[in-house]
Write a protein that holds these residues in place. Sequence first.
Motif, PDB file in Angstrom:
ATOM      1  N   VAL A  28       0.371  32.821 -15.701  1.00 39.88           N
ATOM      2  CA  VAL A  28       0.973  33.247 -16.967  1.00 39.88           C
ATOM      3  C   VAL A  28       1.250  34.850 -17.066  1.00 39.88           C
ATOM      4  O   VAL A  28       0.213  35.515 -16.801  1.00 39.88           O
ATOM      5  N   ARG A  29       2.354  35.254 -16.935  1.00 35.92           N
ATOM      6  CA  ARG A  29       2.668  36.473 -17.056  1.00 35.92           C
ATOM      7  C   ARG A  29       3.340  37.044 -18.299  1.00 35.92           C
ATOM      8  O   ARG A  29       4.302  36.331 -18.969  1.00 35.92           O
ATOM      9  N   LEU A  30       3.410  38.433 -18.939  1.00 33.76           N
ATOM     10  CA  LEU A  30       3.884  39.130 -19.838  1.00 33.76           C
ATOM     11  C   LEU A  30       4.940  39.749 -19.206  1.00 33.76           C
ATOM     12  O   LEU A  30       4.848  40.533 -18.105  1.00 33.76           O
ATOM     13  N   ARG A  38      -2.488  28.427 -24.970  1.00 35.79           N
ATOM     14  CA  ARG A  38      -2.724  26.915 -24.080  1.00 35.79           C
ATOM     15  C   ARG A  38      -1.522  26.356 -23.542  1.00 35.79           C
ATOM     16  O   ARG A  38      -0.476  26.200 -24.089  1.00 35.79           O
ATOM     17  N   VAL A  39      -1.726  26.259 -22.349  1.00 34.09           N
ATOM     18  CA  VAL A  39      -0.615  25.445 -21.710  1.00 34.09           C
ATOM     19  C   VAL A  39      -0.929  24.077 -21.595  1.00 34.09           C
ATOM     20  O   VAL A  39      -1.981  23.480 -20.701  1.00 34.09           O
ATOM     21  N   ASP A  40      -0.195  22.987 -22.076  1.00 37.91           N
ATOM     22  CA  ASP A  40      -0.420  21.667 -22.111  1.00 37.91           C
ATOM     23  C   ASP A  40       0.533  20.952 -21.202  1.00 37.91           C
ATOM     24  O   ASP A  40       1.761  21.407 -20.811  1.00 37.91           O
ATOM     25  N   VAL A  68       6.874  35.734 -22.362  1.00 33.68           N
ATOM     26  CA  VAL A  68       5.676  34.796 -21.624  1.00 33.68           C
ATOM     27  C   VAL A  68       6.736  34.189 -20.328  1.00 33.68           C
ATOM     28  O   VAL A  68       7.430  33.179 -20.638  1.00 33.68           O
ATOM     29  N   THR A  69       6.306  34.131 -19.268  1.00 36.65           N
ATOM     30  CA  THR A  69       6.902  33.256 -18.192  1.00 36.65           C
ATOM     31  C   THR A  69       5.561  32.412 -17.383  1.00 36.65           C
ATOM     32  O   THR A  69       4.303  33.154 -17.353  1.00 36.65           O
ATOM     33  N   LEU A  70       5.925  31.269 -17.357  1.00 34.48           N
ATOM     34  CA  LEU A  70       4.945  30.330 -16.738  1.00 34.48           C
ATOM     35  C   LEU A  70       5.217  29.810 -15.242  1.00 34.48           C
ATOM     36  O   LEU A  70       6.621  29.614 -14.982  1.00 34.48           O
ATOM     37  N   ARG A  71       4.451  29.848 -14.246  1.00 34.17           N
ATOM     38  CA  ARG A  71       4.783  29.397 -12.882  1.00 34.17           C
ATOM     39  C   ARG A  71       3.779  28.857 -12.204  1.00 34.17           C
ATOM     40  O   ARG A  71       2.644  29.189 -12.570  1.00 34.17           O
ATOM     41  N   MET A  73       4.302  22.521 -20.025  1.00 33.66           N
ATOM     42  CA  MET A  73       4.739  22.169 -18.524  1.00 33.66           C
ATOM     43  C   MET A  73       4.924  20.617 -18.264  1.00 33.66           C
ATOM     44  O   MET A  73       4.162  20.045 -18.785  1.00 33.66           O
ATOM     45  N   TRP A  74       5.990  20.349 -17.470  1.00 33.18           N
ATOM     46  CA  TRP A  74       6.208  19.066 -17.108  1.00 33.18           C
ATOM     47  C   TRP A  74       5.686  18.903 -15.447  1.00 33.18           C
ATOM     48  O   TRP A  74       5.834  19.726 -14.607  1.00 33.18           O
TER      49      TRP A  74
END
Length: 222
Positions: free
Chosen positions: A42-44, A26-28, A77-80, A111-112
């Motif tokens: 969201v990538r592996l 979950r991305v908060d 995991v990377t988030l963009r 994430m901000w």
Amino acid sequence: MAARYGHGGDVMVADLVVHRLAFALRVDEHFSREPLGEPVEVRLDTGEPAVDSLSGSARHSDGTYRWANLSDGLRRVTLRSASGRWVRWDPAPLDVVVPVPDQKTALVAEMWPTPLAAAPPGVSTIRGKLVGAGVAGLRVEIDGTGAPPTGRWTFADAQGELMYLLPGGPWPMTAARLLDLTISIPGRTVAGVEVLPGPTSFTGAQFAIPPQREIRARFHVL
């Protein structure tokens, strides 16, 4: 498993495909600690795609991204944010080891909001700019004056700009029913604050803003 009949009464049996959930993430949003409403990438590092929701989006209705049928091992995991409205400031790598201890409990990443993000309705929001030498990348914390730290923070971007949300509460109030706040920047001194429009000027790091509104402020940093 479902059965259907073909021509001539022959029975054709459809295969039942079962997916084994490996983990959910979950991305908060950092300040509210609530699921981010906007889908992000969201990538592996191993390339396996997330399982799409019924709507066709990788983001499910509860704010999670899910992977199934993964072999055991480490994934990074990377988030963009494709829109540029969100950024991951946490310096710790986001590593997941499959199998996770409890597949039914979602892992959480934060994430901000960047200065491109929209202010949430009814949430006290500061669009700030640090003014001074070497202000890019400084860590900023804003708390209620005299209140325990909330543990929230952000970084200024390359232009010294930032977006800071103040959800929840209660927050300390002035006699004029303004939020009574103090900004801190580790290793630096805040000499004054200008709240716009106006501006309304404050000496030092303590300042006040109207609650539940979006305001702009300049923070003079030594």
